[in-house]
Structure formats: C-alpha cells, structure tokens
Design an enzyme around this catalytic site. Structure first.
Site, PDB file in Angstrom:
ATOM      1  CB  CYS A  29       8.731   5.790   5.855  1.00  0.00           C
ATOM      2  SG  CYS A  29       9.151   4.709   7.243  1.00  0.00           S
ATOM      3  CB  ALA A  61      11.313   3.862  10.738  1.00  0.00           C
ATOM      4  CE1 TYR A 186       8.371  -2.115   8.946  1.00  0.00           C
ATOM      5  CE2 TYR A 186       7.435  -0.465  10.393  1.00  0.00           C
ATOM      6  CZ  TYR A 186       7.634  -0.973   9.124  1.00  0.00           C
ATOM      7  OH  TYR A 186       7.083  -0.334   8.032  1.00  0.00           O
TER       8      TYR A 186
END
Length: 379
Positions: A29, A61, A186
């Site tokens: 990220c 992501a 997640y």
C-alpha cells in the site's frame, strides 16, 4: 502439481505466461492516490522494481468499491476511468520484461482509516472518509475503528459483482495476473474467521458457509478473467489467535480454491485481530506455505522477512514454496533481483541503459551486449 523443488532463477509456467524467475514484488500500500487513480508515484514505484529484475510486479490492494478502501488514498478499480492510468503502468512493466499483476481488495471493517504516517485514526467525511463501513458481523476491528454495519445478502451480492466488474477493467488494462485479497483482516478474511464472522445465515457458522463469499468472488472473477490467465488468492494461514482461522482451515480452503482453477495461493498470516503475539523472524511464515503446498498439491507463494538471495533460493530448493514474494526488501533495494543474480552466479538482464555501470569495476563479470540483454529480459 508443483515440482518437488526449484531455484530462484528457474522459470515457472503459470497459465499463459512463463515467469523468467521466482521473484515477485508483493503488494505494498502506497496511500498516494486521489479518488483511486494511479499516478506518477505508482509508475515509478512499480516500474523501478520491474527495471530491477522482478518477474512479476503486483499492485497494492486495489479497491473494488470506493467504500472498500482502507483509506481515501488507496488505489482503485471501481470505475472505468481508472483503466487508462493503470494501463500506462502495465505497458511500462511489460517494456521492462516483467509481468503485471493487480490485487483486488475490499477492506471491510478496516476501511475509512488514515494513511499510516498520519497516525492511526478514522477519517471523517471532511477528510475524505465515509460514514458506513461494512463487515460480516457488527464487530469492530479495534475500539478506535468505526463500528461496522453487518452486510445483508443483497449487499454481499453487490460486492461480488464489484469484484467481477473490477476484473473486467483489469482485462482492459492489460494485466497478466489477478490476485484476490483474502488476507490481513480485510473483508474476505473477515468472513473466513469465526472471530469476525458470527452470522447465522448461509455465510456464517460451519467452514463451508464461511468460505462461501470467497468462493463466489473467485467464480465471479473467473467469469471475466480469461481461463488461460493466472489467478492467485492471498490468504492469512492463521489468525495467531485461539478460536480463529488456522492452518487446517487454510488447507481445506486451498483444496477448494484449486478446484476453482486458482493457480497459486499466496500464503501470509495475521491481520484479523490486534495485539496477537507473532513469532516474527526470518522466513517465519514459510512453513505455512509448505504445509498447504504439500497437503493440497497447489502452487504456493511465501512472504515475510525474506531478505537474502541464499535464503530465498533455499526456500524454493527445499520445497517450501514455488514463488518468493518480497515487499520491504524491495523498498530497501529496488534492484534486489539483479543483485541476487550476481550473488548466485545467474545471468539476468540489466536495463540496457545501466549495462555499462552494471559491469564496470567487476572484473569477473562478463559484459553482455544490448542484444543479449534484450534476449535475456524477454526469455
């Protein structure tokens, strides 16, 4: 079926592509997007690792819905306008001889948070955040995270369709590999774990119910993703917490994913609950990859504190994984793969622009021509 052993610079055939080595840039990220758009930062960040010799470079992501972002600064693929800037990056990765992957993700209850360098806090509407975050059950990740709303079955249907539409866009952008993010706490991981999934419907309770959202996403992605193109799934092999997701569940899941034409399981761990004790050390997660690989026959990738070429080569030669995915070490050295080839006595092509500097002052290295470099890079 995976071969018993490999080596770091042995090619690997995956669907319609052949990776020239087993070194992959893991999703990292960057929290540098505006409204989900890729920009020059992403081009340089991802492109430099391709120039550095990695065979496959996977984006961070990439959110399938705006509300599925970890932060307002996340990369996205929830609208057609995102395609063109991503294609620019894909085209450059291909020019450098690397294959391009995209990791499709939904943050679930970990959404609408600040970038890490701003301190861990929820993001207000005024700061670009959103009021409602969603999850399998109304259980927040931590007290300072937003209280999630429990997803209805219709909302689950819409998220599955969002993964499908993001896949359609990934095809148009020219990606070679899709990775579905079902790890690190997640949304899809939240469905898998009994610690975050307390539902009493078709998506909760026994294992076959808790894996159903991921199975639906895989099927929806495969409907749009060409059969010959590789599909990865990233999982957390364990929550490192009593009563949570564990290796036995991961083995059962991997067996089902293999039946659904998933080509490789990218094996990580943790991220579902805060404050757990993880025995972090060099290669501390490779045994999870080895177990899943051995019990299911599916190809696996491994991650986590892999820093040295000999260490990475040993992981492959001892059958612990089929690919080595690296993140932090590539932040420290974008040209890690090129340096690893030198350390292990393997031929690999430097960018032609760097050939003179690459061979200068290294008497034992036999300089190669630009034509030879081109043939090595695209071998």
């Amino acid at each position: 079926m995976p071969a018993d052993t490999a080596s770091l610079f042995m090619p690997l055939e995956l669907g319609n592509i052949t990776l020239p080595n087993r070194i992959v840039v893991s999703p990292m990220c960057q929290y540098s997007s505006e409204d989900g758009f890729a920009n020059d930062w992403h081009l340089v960040h991802l492109g430099s690792r391709a120039a550095g010799g990695a065979s496959l470079v996977i984006t961070e992501a990439t959110a399938v819905t705006a509300e599925g972002r970890i932060s307002p600064r996340d990369l996205g693929l929830w609208k057609d306008e995102h395609i063109v800037p991503l294609k620019r990056i894909v085209d450059f990765l291909h020019e450098m001889g690397s294959f391009a992957g995209v990791q499709l993700a939904h943050a679930g209850r970990k959404a609408s948070m600040s970038p890490p360098w701003m301190g861990e806090h929820t993001v207000t509407i005024e700061e670009g955040g959103w009021d409602e975050v969603v999850a399998p059950s109304a259980i927040p990740f931590a007290p300072h995270y937003k209280q999630p709303h429990e997803l209805s079955e219709k909302q689950i249907d819409r998220i599955v369709e969002a993964f499908a539409q993001a896949t359609r866009r990934a095809v148009l952008a020219g990606f070679d590999v899709i990775e579905i993010h079902a790890a690190h706490g997640y949304l899809l991981h939240q469905f898998l774990s009994p610690l975050s999934n307390r539902r009493r419907d078709a998506y909760g309770g026994p294992l076959e119910n808790r894996i159903r959202p991921l199975m639906r996403v895989v099927d929806a992605v495969r409907d749009w993703w060409p059969e010959e193109k590789p599909l990865f799934v990233r999982i957390s092999a364990t929550d490192w917490a009593d009563g949570g997701w564990n290796v036995q569940g991961s083995i059962a899941l991997a067996s089902q994913l293999r039946l659904r034409k998933v080509d490789l399981i990218d094996v990580s761990s943790g991220g579902l609950v805060p404050g757990v004790k993880i025995p972090v050390g060099p290669g501390y997660q490779t045994h999870f990859s080895e177990q899943i690989r051995r019990h299911t026959g599916v190809l696996t990738g491994t991650v986590g504190m892999i820093t040295e070429p000999a260490q990475a080569d040993h992981i492959l030669r001892t059958g612990q994984a089929d690919l080595v995915l690296m993140a932090r070490e590539f932040l420290r050295d974008p040209y890690w793969a090129l340096h690893a080839a030198d350390d292990l006595g393997q031929k690999i092509a430097w960018p032609v622009q760097y050939l003179r500097a690459a061979s200068a002052g290294v008497p034992s290295r036999e300089p190669i021509t630009a034509d030879e470099a081109e043939s090595l890079r695209f071998a």
